[in-house]
Each structure stands twice: as structure tokens, then as C-alpha cells.
Design a protein around this motif. Structure first.
Motif, mmCIF file in Angstrom:
data_model
loop_
_atom_site.group_PDB
_atom_site.id
_atom_site.type_symbol
_atom_site.label_atom_id
_atom_site.label_comp_id
_atom_site.label_asym_id
_atom_site.label_seq_id
_atom_site.Cartn_x
_atom_site.Cartn_y
_atom_site.Cartn_z
ATOM 1 N N ASP A 52 18.836 21.967 51.040
ATOM 2 C CA ASP A 52 19.551 22.596 52.146
ATOM 3 C C ASP A 52 19.252 21.835 53.437
ATOM 4 O OD1 ASP A 52 20.526 24.535 50.446
ATOM 5 O OD2 ASP A 52 18.891 25.939 50.873
ATOM 6 N N PRO A 53 20.238 21.716 54.325
ATOM 7 C CA PRO A 53 19.968 21.062 55.609
ATOM 8 C C PRO A 53 18.965 21.878 56.412
ATOM 9 C CG PRO A 53 22.177 22.000 55.574
ATOM 10 C CD PRO A 53 21.609 22.176 54.206
ATOM 11 N N GLY A 57 16.862 17.584 59.640
ATOM 12 C CA GLY A 57 17.920 16.715 59.137
ATOM 13 C C GLY A 57 18.352 17.089 57.736
ATOM 14 N N ALA A 58 19.221 16.253 57.206
ATOM 15 C CA ALA A 58 19.758 16.446 55.868
ATOM 16 C C ALA A 58 19.984 15.076 55.251
ATOM 17 C CB ALA A 58 21.066 17.229 55.934
ATOM 18 N N VAL A 59 20.187 15.066 53.957
ATOM 19 C CA VAL A 59 20.451 13.791 53.281
ATOM 20 C C VAL A 59 21.716 13.166 53.838
ATOM 21 C CG1 VAL A 59 20.932 12.702 51.062
ATOM 22 C CG2 VAL A 59 19.291 14.559 51.190
ATOM 23 N N ASP A 64 27.224 21.216 55.850
ATOM 24 C CA ASP A 64 27.439 22.625 56.178
ATOM 25 C C ASP A 64 26.405 23.488 55.456
ATOM 26 O OD1 ASP A 64 28.388 25.166 56.709
ATOM 27 O OD2 ASP A 64 30.467 24.683 56.221
ATOM 28 N N PRO A 65 25.603 24.270 56.176
ATOM 29 C CA PRO A 65 24.581 25.092 55.528
ATOM 30 C C PRO A 65 25.146 26.274 54.738
ATOM 31 C CG PRO A 65 24.595 25.480 57.896
ATOM 32 C CD PRO A 65 25.555 24.361 57.635
ATOM 33 N N ARG A 156 30.482 21.054 45.780
ATOM 34 C CA ARG A 156 30.092 22.016 46.808
ATOM 35 C C ARG A 156 30.512 23.414 46.389
ATOM 36 N NH1 ARG A 156 32.494 20.646 52.102
ATOM 37 N NH2 ARG A 156 30.708 21.689 52.963
ATOM 38 N N ALA A 157 29.621 24.375 46.624
ATOM 39 C CA ALA A 157 29.905 25.777 46.317
ATOM 40 C C ALA A 157 29.546 26.626 47.534
ATOM 41 C CB ALA A 157 29.110 26.235 45.101
ATOM 42 N N LEU A 158 30.467 27.473 47.940
ATOM 43 C CA LEU A 158 30.255 28.346 49.093
ATOM 44 C C LEU A 158 29.289 29.467 48.742
ATOM 45 C CD1 LEU A 158 31.126 29.186 51.995
ATOM 46 C CD2 LEU A 158 32.880 30.584 50.907
#
Length: 181
Positions: A52-53, A57-59, A64-65, A156-158
Motif C-alpha cells: 500500500d502507498p 512513497g510507493a513503488v 491510489d490508496p 487493480r481492485a477497489l
């Protein structure tokens, strides 16, 4: 006055051309592009879930978190791949990118109309070698043609509610990306 207009216009046109070429060629020379960043979290032809971001930072930038993300770096050199992604109750998408980040295909659970999004990923040579009988080219088989042998599959899954985050993550762990059999 007219002596100044021509050099100024020529300079602006030349500057625009140089800028455009630099922007278009930059992805091919970047050392920390998306493929390089993602190769640090997973191996080729296997699905790896992204962290998770966080505030640190994030990869991938601008992640979007509200989504659980997973990635499959693919290499079609050894043959076609089968991509299977279970859909969630809210929203699931699968996007395909070349090694240099050019998007070439995307599908979501609404357009797939199934509980599992199942695709065959292959390069143009592998697709041309497919037999043309009715069993192989059935309407329920989705074949995605990749313009390059290497690339990225982004899943991606919401997550609608924070309490469901781990359940969605566990559900997405069933996604697979491996050699077609």
C-alpha cells in the motif's frame, strides 16, 4: 523588423522539435522506469502484490490508496501466458503495458462479465501460429496481442471500505500469470 521574425519563428519551431524528441525518447533511457521499479518486488511471469502507498512513497508514483494493486512482469520469449484474475464485488481491472510503459489493452470486470477475467497473452508471431479451428478460437477465449515480448500486467481492485482491505487482498492473491498450458 521582418529580419527578426524569421529567425525567431525558426528558433521556436526548432526548440519545439527538440523538446518533443526529448520527451518521446526519455522512457527508453530512464534507469528507474516502472519496469525497473516493479522488478524489485516480483519475478517474471508471476503475480506479486504491491505494498500500500504510504507517506514515505510507493513503488509507483501517484498510486491510489483506494485500490489493492498487483503486478505481473511478463516475458513472452518462452511462449504465451495465461492471465487469470478473480473479480471482486466492487471493481477489478487488468491493464497491459509494454516494457517502456505504452498501454495497449485494458479490461475490467464489467466488460468481462465474469467472476474471473481470463486472457491469453501472446506476441504477434505466437498469435499467427494459433490453429484456426473453432475449438481454439471460441468466442469465450480472449486473446491479447502484445506488441513486445516484455511488459507489465497491472491488476487493480477497489476497496470500498477500510475494513475489507485484507479480504480483498486475500481474494486478489488468487490471481495468476504463467505459461499457457
Amino acid at each position: 523588423m521582418t529580419r527578426l521574425v524569421l529567425p525567431i519563428v525558426a528558433g521556436l519551431v526548432l526548440g519545439g522539435i527538440v523538446h518533443l524528441v526529448a520527451v518521446l525518447i526519455l522512457p527508453y533511457y530512464a534507469e528507474q522506469d516502472a519496469y525497473a521499479r516493479l522488478s524489485a518486488i516480483g519475478s517474471v511471469n508471476a503475480v506479486a502484490q504491491m505494498d500500500d502507498p504510504s507517506a514515505f512513497g510507493a513503488v509507483l508514483p501517484d498510486t491510489d490508496p483506494a485500490f489493492i494493486s498487483a503486478v505481473c512482469l511478463y516475458d513472452l520469449g518462452d511462449g504465451p501466458l495465461k492471465v487469470r484474475v478473480p473479480t471482486t464485488a466492487d471493481y477489478t481491472s487488468v491493464s497491459f503495458y509494454t516494457r517502456f510503459g505504452l498501454a495497449f489493452y485494458a479490461i475490467n470486470d464489467r466488460s468481462a462479465g465474469r467472476r474471473v477475467i481470463e486472457l491469453d497473452l501472446m506476441n504477434p508471431t505466437q498469435k499467427a501460429a494459433m490453429p484456426e479451428n473453432a475449438d481454439v478460437t471460441a468466442a469465450d477465449r480472449l486473446v491479447v496481442e502484445s506488441p513486445s515480448d516484455e511488459g507489465i500486467v497491472l491488476i487493480r481492485a477497489l476497496v470500498r471500505e477500510r475494513s475489507a482491505r485484507e479480504a480483498v487482498r486475500a481474494h486478489m492473491s488468487a490471481a495468476s500469470c504463467g505459461p499457457a498450458s
